[in-house]
Design a protein around this motif. Structure first.
Motif, PDB file in Angstrom:
ATOM      1  N   HIS A  88       0.851  -1.193   0.000  1.00 24.05           N
ATOM      2  CA  HIS A  88       0.000   0.000   0.000  1.00 24.05           C
ATOM      3  C   HIS A  88       0.885   1.240   0.000  1.00 24.05           C
ATOM      4  O   HIS A  88       1.429   1.621   1.040  1.00 24.05           O
ATOM      5  N   HIS A  99       1.366   5.290  -2.136  1.00 23.36           N
ATOM      6  CA  HIS A  99       0.856   6.297  -3.095  1.00 23.36           C
ATOM      7  C   HIS A  99       2.098   6.971  -3.700  1.00 23.36           C
ATOM      8  O   HIS A  99       2.321   8.165  -3.508  1.00 23.36           O
ATOM      9  N   HIS A 108      -9.831   2.137   1.165  1.00 24.06           N
ATOM     10  CA  HIS A 108      -9.356   2.885   2.316  1.00 24.06           C
ATOM     11  C   HIS A 108     -10.574   3.031   3.231  1.00 24.06           C
ATOM     12  O   HIS A 108     -11.559   3.669   2.832  1.00 24.06           O
ATOM     13  N   HIS A 124      -6.202   0.818   6.593  1.00 30.04           N
ATOM     14  CA  HIS A 124      -6.192   1.865   7.628  1.00 30.04           C
ATOM     15  C   HIS A 124      -6.714   1.285   8.937  1.00 30.04           C
ATOM     16  O   HIS A 124      -5.954   0.903   9.788  1.00 30.04           O
ATOM     17  N   ASP A 136       1.976   3.012   3.452  1.00 32.83           N
ATOM     18  CA  ASP A 136       1.074   4.104   3.017  1.00 32.83           C
ATOM     19  C   ASP A 136       1.892   5.274   2.465  1.00 32.83           C
ATOM     20  O   ASP A 136       1.387   6.407   2.426  1.00 32.83           O
TER      21      ASP A 136
HETATM   22 FE    FE Z   1      -3.357   5.127   1.551  1.00 25.17          FE
END
Ligand code: FE
Ligand code: NIG
Length: 403
Positions: free
Chosen positions: A79, A81, A240, A263, A314
């Motif tokens: 995970h 970004h 998410h 999350h 994340d």
């Molecule tokens: Fe995320």
């Protein structure tokens, strides 16, 4: 390609067995060899064993001296970004002075600030950014990474993000439903556009779809509409969910057969139970909770209830500017109540399962990918113990020494 022998390793440590995902007590079960070797043949592991049992090898063999080092499976970050332009260091300073993440988002900063910078970067700029981030991850011991789009939110930039991720060797996830960009009136109108104009091409480039189900982003009905359309187009599903509020992400993930819900900082007892009884993996992101000064997700409760959990960074410019899975393991051991062994299983086998690759990634065993992370430590548990330290001292990826 000659064979590669990693020899005289102080410890060779891997999650046990062949099953995935690992749940309950099995999450912390390890195969542990002292004074061992790993023989790689091409991009696969041929043998793992004790030095005293190593038979003479014929043919061309490159050797790597592992003296004083421990080997664990190449880490899998399921995970991130990583496809973004610019940074949010100003926002970081504002938050340090007391502003909240949600306030900044509502005021048009936050994710939308990165959207503007990402659109401005262009495809070449985005590719350079993902390459740079990939390099950081590799230095931290990550040999496989997933990355999401979600900072383009227009057709061209979303597709360019997915291409840049794939070009850098990442596994692309389409996070079209990350936020509503300013040119669309509301979430429903934006979804009309996304599903008609972007999904057909995104489905060719990505392996999975993801949605930010949260107050101020997309509600459960909108998330369902987006995910059902993505599933029909052949994408695996992720969400998410429960980052700030419980807004129905876990029941929706279970109903739709999602790979993961990620999350879970706001997940309560009922949600934990529902997740534990399902095949959906809970992806825990303790750096994000730390970075935003939020409660940690209920990791111990989830594992003890039998849920499958994975750990990930994340990595992103707003809520978790950190690419280090070793640091995530440190947080797992100090904040989430997981043992180092459970943390290892969560960011290897279980993370690989979230990416649909647990049959070949996440273990040191014959037949698995020759992806190995080397630790400069007398005991592999320094992975979690040496908090923030330079514990990773080398990486083998696909049977070749990456650094
Ligand atoms: Fe995320
Ligand atoms: O997973 N919560 C939604 N998305 C990202 C953060 C995105 C950002 O702040 O830029 C996350 O934390």
């Amino acid at each position: 390609m000659p064979k590669l022998l990693l020899r005289d390793l102080r410890q060779v440590v891997s999650p046990s067995g062949r099953d995935a995902p690992l749940r309950g007590r099995a999450l912390g079960d390890l195969d542990w060899i002292d004074d061992g070797y790993i023989l790689c043949d091409g991009d696969r592991i041929a043998e793992v064993g004790r030095m005293r049992d190593l038979a003479p090898l014929g043919g061309e063999v490159e050797e790597l001296n592992g003296r004083g080092r421990c080997a664990i499976p190449g880490l899998v970050d399921c995970h991130t970004h990583a496809a973004f332009g610019g940074d949010r260091v100003d926002e970081f300073s504002l938050r340090a002075a007391g502003a909240s993440y949600e306030e900044l988002h509502a005021a048009g900063g936050g994710i939308l600030a990165t959207v503007a910078a990402t659109r401005a970067a262009g495809e070449a700029g985005l590719s350079r950014a993902v390459e740079r981030h990939r390099g950081w991850m590799l230095r931290a011991g990550t040999t496989t990474f997933e990355a999401k789009s979600g900072y383009g939110l227009d057709r061209d930039t979303e597709l360019a993000s997915l291409r840049a991720i794939a070009a850098a060797g990442g596994i692309p996830t389409w996070l079209g439903a990350h936020a509503v960009p300013p040119e669309h009136e509301d979430g429903d109108a934006y979804l009309d556009f996304l599903l008609a104009e972007v999904l057909p091409d995104a489905a060719e480039l990505a392996e999975a779809a993801d949605v930010f189900l949260e107050r101020g982003a997309f509600d459960a009905n909108q998330a369902r509409r987006y995910l059902e359309a993505c599933r029909a187009a052949g994408l695996a599903l992720r969400l998410h969910g429960d980052q700030f509020t419980e807004a129905g992400a876990i029941p929706l993930a279970v109903e739709l057969g999602a790979r993961s819900v990620d999350h879970l900082e706001a997940t309560g007892t009922a949600g934990a139970r529902t997740l534990a009884e399902s095949d959906v993996v809970g992806v825990l992101l303790p750096v994000s909770a730390l970075f935003l000064d939020r409660p940690m997700p209920p990791a111990r409760t989830l594992v003890d209830a039998g849920a499958a959990v994975a750990l990930a960074t994340d990595f992103n410019p707003g809520s978790a500017f950190c690419e280090s899975l070793p640091l995530v393991c440190s947080l797992a051991a100090t904040q989430l109540g997981l043992s180092p062994a459970e943390a290892l299983g969560a960011c290897t086998v279980n993370a690989a399962h979230v990416l649909g690759r647990a049959d070949r990634l996440g273990r040191l065993a014959a037949g698995y990918a020759a992806d190995v992370t080397l630790l400069d430590a007398p005991d592999w548990r320094y992975l979690a113990y040496h908090l923030g330290g330079p514990v990773v001292s080398g990486v083998v990826k696909d049977g070749a020494v990456a650094w």
